[in-house]
Enzyme design. Structure first.
Site, short mmCIF file in Angstrom:
data_model
loop_
_atom_site.label_atom_id
_atom_site.label_comp_id
_atom_site.label_asym_id
_atom_site.label_seq_id
_atom_site.Cartn_x
_atom_site.Cartn_y
_atom_site.Cartn_z
N LYS A 108 68.42 -15.71 157.68
CA LYS A 108 68.17 -17.10 158.05
C LYS A 108 67.10 -17.21 159.14
CE LYS A 108 71.01 -19.35 155.35
NZ LYS A 108 70.45 -20.24 154.30
N PRO B 106 73.41 -9.44 158.88
CA PRO B 106 72.37 -9.52 157.85
C PRO B 106 72.08 -10.95 157.42
CG PRO B 106 73.91 -7.75 157.35
CD PRO B 106 74.51 -8.54 158.47
N TYR B 107 73.12 -11.77 157.32
CA TYR B 107 72.96 -13.17 156.94
C TYR B 107 72.15 -13.91 158.00
CZ TYR B 107 74.35 -18.07 156.34
OH TYR B 107 74.35 -19.44 156.19
N TYR B 108 72.50 -13.69 159.27
CA TYR B 108 71.78 -14.36 160.34
C TYR B 108 70.32 -13.90 160.41
CZ TYR B 108 75.10 -17.34 162.76
OH TYR B 108 75.94 -18.38 163.10
#
Length: 219
Positions: free
Chosen positions: A134, A129-131
């Site tokens: 970003k 989810p973070y990637y």
């Protein structure tokens, strides 16, 4: 001299960046934070600080960025928060900041991203989810009319800065001290070879200034 708003000035990279800019005095720095106690802490140190909520409205961000020449976006939801905050801060908060910056005439926008955020094959399974946040924030920035730079650091450490890094469009996995990341962000404001470029960043063997100047040769 530019007026530079550091979004996420209470984060570890943001703190290093504001301190470096305050010391260098090459640009006027504004520390943008979320809490009043954080604002007061910066003001007690002689730094102009403003309150900004990335989960708030674009119009509020427009008010915040009035008269600003450049934005450095170092904010993040943090590893202890859930995927919902990652979506609201790292993606939506970043995009709202871009929209506000364009609306009020900010010219320069430097983004802290993540190593290989542009390459799904290299995304860490535990951080999908973070990637994704970003990745799409970076893509939206590239679509704007802002003069952007996207810095994709490797694993972040709190080790003392070495002042030596390597940059490239596709670097092998590695790490880099947050203090060195801040130095790269600061230098990106002045190095013309970094404009409209996205690159990975790791600890390396070359001085920050020399590494960024090499971007011109990579163009």
């Amino acid at each position: 001299m530019m007026k530079v708003a550091v979004i996420g000035a209470n984060g570890k990279i943001g703190q290093h960046l504001v301190e470096q800019m305050q010391h260098a005095k090459t640009h006027e720095v504004i520390a943008v934070v979320r809490k009043e106690e954080q604002q007061k802490a910066w003001e007690d140190r002689g730094v102009t600080a403003k309150l900004g909520d990335l989960e708030g409205s674009v119009s509020k961000l427009e008010e915040l960025l009035q008269g600003v020449d450049a934005v450095v976006f170092t904010a993040g939801s943090g590893g202890s928060s859930g995927d919902d905050k990652t979506l609201l801060v790292d993606l939506d908060g970043a995009v709202k900041t871009m929209e506000a910056a364009e609306s009020v005439g900010v010219k320069r926008f430097v983004m802290v991203s993540a190593w290989q955020s542009n390459n799904r094959e290299n995304w860490a399974e535990a951080l999908l989810p973070y990637y994704a946040a970003k990745h799409y924030a970076d893509r939206e920035l590239m679509r704007t009319k802002l003069n952007w730079t996207i810095v994709r650091p490797g694993a972040l450490t709190d080790e003392e800065a070495t002042g030596k890094v390597v940059v490239g469009e596709s670097l092998a996995p590695g790490s880099v001290p947050r203090e060195d990341v801040a130095s790269v962000l600061r230098r990106c404001l002045d190095e013309t070879g970094t404009e409209l470029r996205a690159f990975d960043l790791m600890s390396g063997d070359s001085e920050v200034e020399h590494s960024l100047q090499s971007m011109k040769e990579m163009a």
